[in-house]
Design an enzyme around this catalytic site. Sequence first.
Site, short mmCIF file in Angstrom:
data_model
loop_
_atom_site.label_atom_id
_atom_site.label_comp_id
_atom_site.label_asym_id
_atom_site.label_seq_id
_atom_site.Cartn_x
_atom_site.Cartn_y
_atom_site.Cartn_z
N HIS A 115 63.61 8.92 120.94
CA HIS A 115 64.53 9.46 119.93
C HIS A 115 64.81 8.36 118.91
CE1 HIS A 115 65.87 12.69 122.97
NE2 HIS A 115 64.99 13.18 122.13
N GLU A 126 68.16 6.09 118.41
CA GLU A 126 68.72 5.36 119.56
C GLU A 126 68.21 3.93 119.55
OE1 GLU A 126 67.63 8.09 122.71
OE2 GLU A 126 68.79 9.70 121.80
N ARG A 145 66.48 12.06 114.63
CA ARG A 145 66.20 12.03 116.07
C ARG A 145 64.73 12.31 116.39
NH1 ARG A 145 68.65 13.85 121.12
NH2 ARG A 145 67.48 15.49 122.16
N HIS A 176 67.05 5.69 126.69
CA HIS A 176 67.74 6.39 125.59
C HIS A 176 69.13 5.79 125.39
CE1 HIS A 176 65.35 10.35 125.49
NE2 HIS A 176 64.80 9.69 126.51
N GLU A 179 70.51 6.34 129.93
CA GLU A 179 71.28 6.51 128.69
C GLU A 179 72.17 5.28 128.57
OE1 GLU A 179 71.05 8.88 126.42
OE2 GLU A 179 70.13 10.58 127.45
ZN LIG Z 1 67.68 10.30 123.55
#
Ligand SMILES: [Zn+2]
Length: 365
Positions: A105, A108, A163, A233, A307
């Site tokens: 993405h 990020e 994104r 991410h 994340e």
């Molecule tokens: Zn992501």
Amino acid sequence: MEPLLGTLYLLGWLVLGGLGYDSSSDQPGQEVVSPWRSLNTYSYDKYHPMGEIYEWMSQVSEKHADLVTQHFLGMTYETRPMYYLKISQPSNNPKKIIWIDCGIHAREWIAPAFCQWFVKEIVQNYKDNSRISRFLRNLDFYVLPVLNIDGYIYTWTTDRLWRKSRSSHSNGTCFGVDLNRNFNASWCSIGASTNCQDLTFCGTEPVSEPEAKAVSSLIESKKKDILCFLTIHSYGQLILTPYGYTKNKSSNHEELIQVGQKAANALKAKHGTNYRVGSSADILYAVSGSSRDWARDIGIPFSYTFELRDNGTYGFILPESQIQPTCEETMEGVLSLLDEVHTKNWPVNSARRVSATTAVWCMNL
Ligand SMILES: [Zn+2]
Ligand SMILES: *[C@@H]1O[C@H](CO)[C@@H](O)[C@H](O)[C@H]1NC(C)=O
Ligand SMILES: *[C@@H]1O[C@H](CO)[C@@H](O)[C@H](O)[C@H]1NC(C)=O
Ligand SMILES: *[C@@H]1O[C@H](CO)[C@@H](O)[C@H](O)[C@H]1NC(C)=O
Ligand SMILES: *[C@@H]1O[C@H](CO)[C@@H](O)[C@H](O)[C@H]1NC(C)=O
């Protein structure tokens, strides 16, 4: 940046790298190609535009040629070359692979920063750090610093919060596929959109996008040897296990949670950052077509999404002052995870290569 630039990078790499030009040299009087003096002064606590990351990849593999090699993975939609770094110590041992990708993405930014940090930590410490040298006896690392290169460049030039990828749809009236909805795992069944204007557009069919295809082909071709698939991410401070497309559990779910929880504890011990651990469907949201679920479905035993920071204060725009602490703590989490995975496969008191747990997964696949 125009697509042509990708080709120029490729040509530049072929000419400079292929002919053995030592662009990492910092001898007085010699020309240095890079915008920084040498790899020794590269700032791992700054965000870098794609051109610098390309240059960093080629320098790191030139300077540590005995350990790091750069490999072509495929071309992006806008025809830029994708490379991954293979970190491998020469050995006659059959080894397993740890895959780490960052930046699927585009916005990020902390993710590519972590992949670079990870490579730095390995190359700086593998000779003296017994933990890392133990891993390298049995494991090769494949690191893809920026998966969604076109999108990443777009976040630097045009829209910081972009994104998706940059493929063109509906006659050029809308752009980008969510590459983490494009993998072949219950594709576009839930938590993804068929509308190309949406943030979670899943593409026109499973693996329709060249970036997803490039990753899928390499992983598929090596899947028997891949022990661990980690995809990085931000944000949310979560360690996510399969699945996102169903609340059903993978066959080694309990083990995934245990290993993930240990990683979260090790991560927290560094700077006190709280992480939660669970399946995507349980603790985040339902999502189909993710690379993590696909990797688990094709039989890779340990598949996780990290994340990273933060929990919403700055979100995707994590300040540069947090790059170092974020990378330090994430490194602790990843090393803990690798300790667990390594010990399961190469038990400390035994030469056995296949643990009892491995045998159980094989029966359940
Ligand atoms: Zn992501
Ligand atoms: C694209 O343009 C062509 C020709 O103008 C038209 O026939 C077609 O329906 C359009 N496709 C989409 C998806 O809008
Ligand atoms: C997706 O996976 C299914 C098996 O689950 C397979 O039959 C199909 O060919 C795959 N499609 C692609 C595009 O890889
Ligand atoms: C979840 O498990 C049930 C029971 O085994 C099964 O019938 C169903 O197809 C599974 N769902 C998915 C999405 O895999
Ligand atoms: C996010 O983390 C900060 C610092 O740890 C904490 O003060 C805050 O309450 C957290 N916010 C949420 C929504 O969890």
